[in-house]
Design a protein around this motif. Structure first.
Motif, PDB file in Angstrom:
ATOM      1  N   GLU A 198       0.829  -1.203   0.000  1.00  0.00           N
ATOM      2  CA  GLU A 198       0.000   0.000   0.000  1.00  0.00           C
ATOM      3  C   GLU A 198       0.863   1.253   0.000  1.00  0.00           C
ATOM      4  O   GLU A 198       0.554   2.231  -0.690  1.00  0.00           O
ATOM      5  CB  GLU A 198      -0.930  -0.018   1.209  1.00  0.00           C
ATOM      6  CG  GLU A 198      -2.027  -1.082   1.122  1.00  0.00           C
ATOM      7  CD  GLU A 198      -2.874  -1.148   2.373  1.00  0.00           C
ATOM      8  OE1 GLU A 198      -2.443  -0.580   3.403  1.00  0.00           O
ATOM      9  OE2 GLU A 198      -3.948  -1.772   2.333  1.00  0.00           O
ATOM     10  N   GLU A 199       1.961   1.245   0.771  1.00  0.00           N
ATOM     11  CA  GLU A 199       2.838   2.410   0.818  1.00  0.00           C
ATOM     12  C   GLU A 199       3.553   2.600  -0.514  1.00  0.00           C
ATOM     13  O   GLU A 199       3.718   3.733  -0.990  1.00  0.00           O
ATOM     14  CB  GLU A 199       3.851   2.250   1.956  1.00  0.00           C
ATOM     15  CG  GLU A 199       4.839   3.399   2.097  1.00  0.00           C
ATOM     16  CD  GLU A 199       4.199   4.722   2.470  1.00  0.00           C
ATOM     17  OE1 GLU A 199       4.942   5.732   2.553  1.00  0.00           O
ATOM     18  OE2 GLU A 199       2.966   4.784   2.674  1.00  0.00           O
ATOM     19  N   ARG A 200       3.995   1.526  -1.132  1.00  0.00           N
ATOM     20  CA  ARG A 200       4.619   1.627  -2.453  1.00  0.00           C
ATOM     21  C   ARG A 200       3.651   2.211  -3.462  1.00  0.00           C
ATOM     22  O   ARG A 200       4.021   3.052  -4.293  1.00  0.00           O
ATOM     23  CB  ARG A 200       5.094   0.250  -2.917  1.00  0.00           C
ATOM     24  CG  ARG A 200       6.459  -0.158  -2.391  1.00  0.00           C
ATOM     25  CD  ARG A 200       6.762  -1.598  -2.668  1.00  0.00           C
ATOM     26  NE  ARG A 200       6.456  -2.003  -4.035  1.00  0.00           N
ATOM     27  CZ  ARG A 200       6.409  -3.272  -4.434  1.00  0.00           C
ATOM     28  NH1 ARG A 200       6.621  -4.253  -3.567  1.00  0.00           N
ATOM     29  NH2 ARG A 200       6.153  -3.574  -5.688  1.00  0.00           N
ATOM     30  N   ALA A 201       2.393   1.776  -3.397  1.00  0.00           N
ATOM     31  CA  ALA A 201       1.393   2.302  -4.329  1.00  0.00           C
ATOM     32  C   ALA A 201       1.151   3.791  -4.087  1.00  0.00           C
ATOM     33  O   ALA A 201       1.009   4.570  -5.035  1.00  0.00           O
ATOM     34  CB  ALA A 201       0.086   1.516  -4.191  1.00  0.00           C
ATOM     35  N   ARG A 202       1.114   4.187  -2.816  1.00  0.00           N
ATOM     36  CA  ARG A 202       0.896   5.599  -2.500  1.00  0.00           C
ATOM     37  C   ARG A 202       2.043   6.463  -3.006  1.00  0.00           C
ATOM     38  O   ARG A 202       1.816   7.512  -3.622  1.00  0.00           O
ATOM     39  CB  ARG A 202       0.753   5.780  -0.984  1.00  0.00           C
ATOM     40  CG  ARG A 202       0.375   7.198  -0.569  1.00  0.00           C
ATOM     41  CD  ARG A 202       0.662   7.464   0.890  1.00  0.00           C
ATOM     42  NE  ARG A 202       2.086   7.487   1.183  1.00  0.00           N
ATOM     43  CZ  ARG A 202       2.879   8.532   0.914  1.00  0.00           C
ATOM     44  NH1 ARG A 202       2.410   9.621   0.329  1.00  0.00           N
ATOM     45  NH2 ARG A 202       4.160   8.478   1.215  1.00  0.00           N
ATOM     46  N   ILE A 203       3.278   6.032  -2.749  1.00  0.00           N
ATOM     47  CA  ILE A 203       4.441   6.795  -3.197  1.00  0.00           C
ATOM     48  C   ILE A 203       4.483   6.854  -4.712  1.00  0.00           C
ATOM     49  O   ILE A 203       4.787   7.906  -5.296  1.00  0.00           O
ATOM     50  CB  ILE A 203       5.730   6.155  -2.635  1.00  0.00           C
ATOM     51  CG1 ILE A 203       5.763   6.292  -1.105  1.00  0.00           C
ATOM     52  CG2 ILE A 203       6.967   6.813  -3.242  1.00  0.00           C
ATOM     53  CD1 ILE A 203       6.871   5.504  -0.450  1.00  0.00           C
ATOM     54  N   GLY A 204       4.179   5.741  -5.368  1.00  0.00           N
ATOM     55  CA  GLY A 204       4.184   5.729  -6.828  1.00  0.00           C
ATOM     56  C   GLY A 204       3.180   6.696  -7.421  1.00  0.00           C
ATOM     57  O   GLY A 204       3.495   7.448  -8.345  1.00  0.00           O
ATOM     58  N   ALA A 205       1.962   6.699  -6.884  1.00  0.00           N
ATOM     59  CA  ALA A 205       0.932   7.610  -7.387  1.00  0.00           C
ATOM     60  C   ALA A 205       1.299   9.062  -7.119  1.00  0.00           C
ATOM     61  O   ALA A 205       1.071   9.937  -7.969  1.00  0.00           O
ATOM     62  CB  ALA A 205      -0.418   7.266  -6.743  1.00  0.00           C
ATOM     63  N   ALA A 206       1.890   9.330  -5.952  1.00  0.00           N
ATOM     64  CA  ALA A 206       2.291  10.705  -5.625  1.00  0.00           C
ATOM     65  C   ALA A 206       3.367  11.195  -6.580  1.00  0.00           C
ATOM     66  O   ALA A 206       3.355  12.363  -7.015  1.00  0.00           O
ATOM     67  CB  ALA A 206       2.788  10.776  -4.184  1.00  0.00           C
ATOM     68  N   GLY A 207       4.324  10.342  -6.917  1.00  0.00           N
ATOM     69  CA  GLY A 207       5.371  10.726  -7.855  1.00  0.00           C
ATOM     70  C   GLY A 207       4.836  11.014  -9.245  1.00  0.00           C
ATOM     71  O   GLY A 207       5.258  11.974  -9.903  1.00  0.00           O
ATOM     72  N   GLU A 208       3.896  10.196  -9.685  1.00  0.00           N
ATOM     73  CA  GLU A 208       3.284  10.429 -10.995  1.00  0.00           C
ATOM     74  C   GLU A 208       2.555  11.767 -11.025  1.00  0.00           C
ATOM     75  O   GLU A 208       2.699  12.549 -11.975  1.00  0.00           O
ATOM     76  CB  GLU A 208       2.320   9.288 -11.323  1.00  0.00           C
ATOM     77  CG  GLU A 208       2.988   7.946 -11.577  1.00  0.00           C
ATOM     78  CD  GLU A 208       1.976   6.821 -11.694  1.00  0.00           C
ATOM     79  OE1 GLU A 208       0.778   7.137 -11.919  1.00  0.00           O
ATOM     80  OE2 GLU A 208       2.357   5.656 -11.548  1.00  0.00           O
ATOM     81  N   ARG A 209       1.774  12.033  -9.997  1.00  0.00           N
ATOM     82  CA  ARG A 209       1.021  13.296  -9.959  1.00  0.00           C
ATOM     83  C   ARG A 209       1.953  14.502  -9.931  1.00  0.00           C
ATOM     84  O   ARG A 209       1.697  15.509 -10.612  1.00  0.00           O
ATOM     85  CB  ARG A 209       0.090  13.309  -8.746  1.00  0.00           C
ATOM     86  CG  ARG A 209      -1.079  12.354  -8.834  1.00  0.00           C
ATOM     87  CD  ARG A 209      -2.110  12.657  -7.754  1.00  0.00           C
ATOM     88  NE  ARG A 209      -1.543  12.501  -6.418  1.00  0.00           N
ATOM     89  CZ  ARG A 209      -1.600  11.381  -5.712  1.00  0.00           C
ATOM     90  NH1 ARG A 209      -2.184  10.313  -6.222  1.00  0.00           N
ATOM     91  NH2 ARG A 209      -1.073  11.319  -4.492  1.00  0.00           N
ATOM     92  N   ALA A 210       3.028  14.400  -9.146  1.00  0.00           N
ATOM     93  CA  ALA A 210       3.962  15.524  -9.062  1.00  0.00           C
ATOM     94  C   ALA A 210       4.635  15.778 -10.400  1.00  0.00           C
ATOM     95  O   ALA A 210       4.822  16.937 -10.807  1.00  0.00           O
ATOM     96  CB  ALA A 210       5.015  15.233  -7.986  1.00  0.00           C
TER      97      ALA A 210
END
Length: 285
Positions: free
Chosen positions: A120-132
């Motif tokens: 779940e944390e990997r998915a959150r970090i991945g999505a945050a990086g894409e959005r940024a």
């Protein structure tokens, strides 16, 4: 509590296994609407996990009395104890003692909980990086499509379009500022890289507030050289864990400067700072 489908299903199995057999319970899970939030495959995976963890015996009965209540209490302790809390080991140890399960069983349960949290944390970090990254590209005037929000089938996350429809396809890998640049590459992403000349792996670092700190492009040749190879037709890798050395990266997004930047009536929308010092943002080109 018990956010993992495997753990939720496991608790349901333990509730019923003391009074009935596995085939009948599986039929209940499959056909009764109260259990329709999980799939038959998830229930089967949970039963297999109970067996491998030692929570049921060879007859698929709970391995000791009150196994369901003990597991539920132990899960609550493991899930509620924050990783940085100094009392965490004591909380988990006390719950484990009350549970009464062998150490191997407690380790299997804890591993399942932590594995779910890590994903779940990997998915959150991945999505945050894409959005940024999408945000900073749009601010620089590029036409951007965040395809990962539509489907995983593309084999990359972000498409950047210049004039005449020319594109760059960015597979975005995100890490935190204080961590190693360790990422995960799927077989589908790797196959897309080999077939798509416009494909780039872009690694971004995020700060404590998920702000974008740096952008680098990972060398395609290096990726090709380190992914696993299938040794037989009976086995194939699905996801590879890559630790990216700095020497195999190039600052910014390699290939972005080759796209003809979009223009509008208001002027050049493609001006991108050449360095973080110039604009307080990571370089894109």
């Amino acid at each position: 509590m018990a956010g993992s489908p495997v753990l939720r299903a496991a608790l349901r199995w333990l509730t019923h296994l003391s009074a009935s057999d596995a085939p009948r319970i599986m039929a209940l899970f499959t056909h009764h609407p109260d259990y329709a939030d999980l799939t038959p495959a998830q229930y089967l995976a949970a039963l297999n996990w109970l067996r491998s963890a030692g929570l049921v015996d060879l007859r698929d009965r709970p391995a000791w009395p009150d196994a369901e209540a003990g597991l539920r209490a132990f899960l609550m302790a493991v899930e509620s104890a924050s990783p940085g809390c100094s009392s965490r080991p004591a909380m988990v140890r006390e719950a484990g003692d009350a549970f009464g399960a062998p150490e191997a069983v407690l380790n299997a349960v804890t591993g399942e909980v932590h594995g779910k949290a890590d994903l779940e944390e990997r998915a959150r970090i991945g999505a945050a990086g894409e959005r940024a990254l999408v945000q900073i590209l749009k601010q620089a005037g590029w036409e951007v499509r965040h395809v990962a929000e539509e489907s995983d089938a593309f084999g990359y996350d972000v498409a950047v379009t210049g004039a005449f429809g020319r594109q760059l396809h960015l597979e975005v890998k995100s890490t935190l500022h204080n961590g190693t640049r360790t990422v995960y590459l799927t077989r589908h992403e790797f196959r897309t890289m080999r077939a798509d000349h416009s494909w780039r792996m872009v690694a971004v670092r995020l700060g404590e507030q998920d702000q974008l700190l740096s952008i680098v492009t990972v060398d395609r040749g290096w990726i090709e050289s380190v992914v696993p190879s299938d040794r037989s037709r009976d086995g194939a890798w699905h996801t590879a864990r890559l630790r990216i050395p700095d020497r195999e990266t190039t600052a910014g997004i390699q290939g972005l400067e080759e796209l003809v930047r979009s223009w509008d009536r208001g002027g050049d929308q493609g001006v991108i700072p050449s360095s973080r010092e110039e604009a307080g943002e990571p370089a894109l080109s």
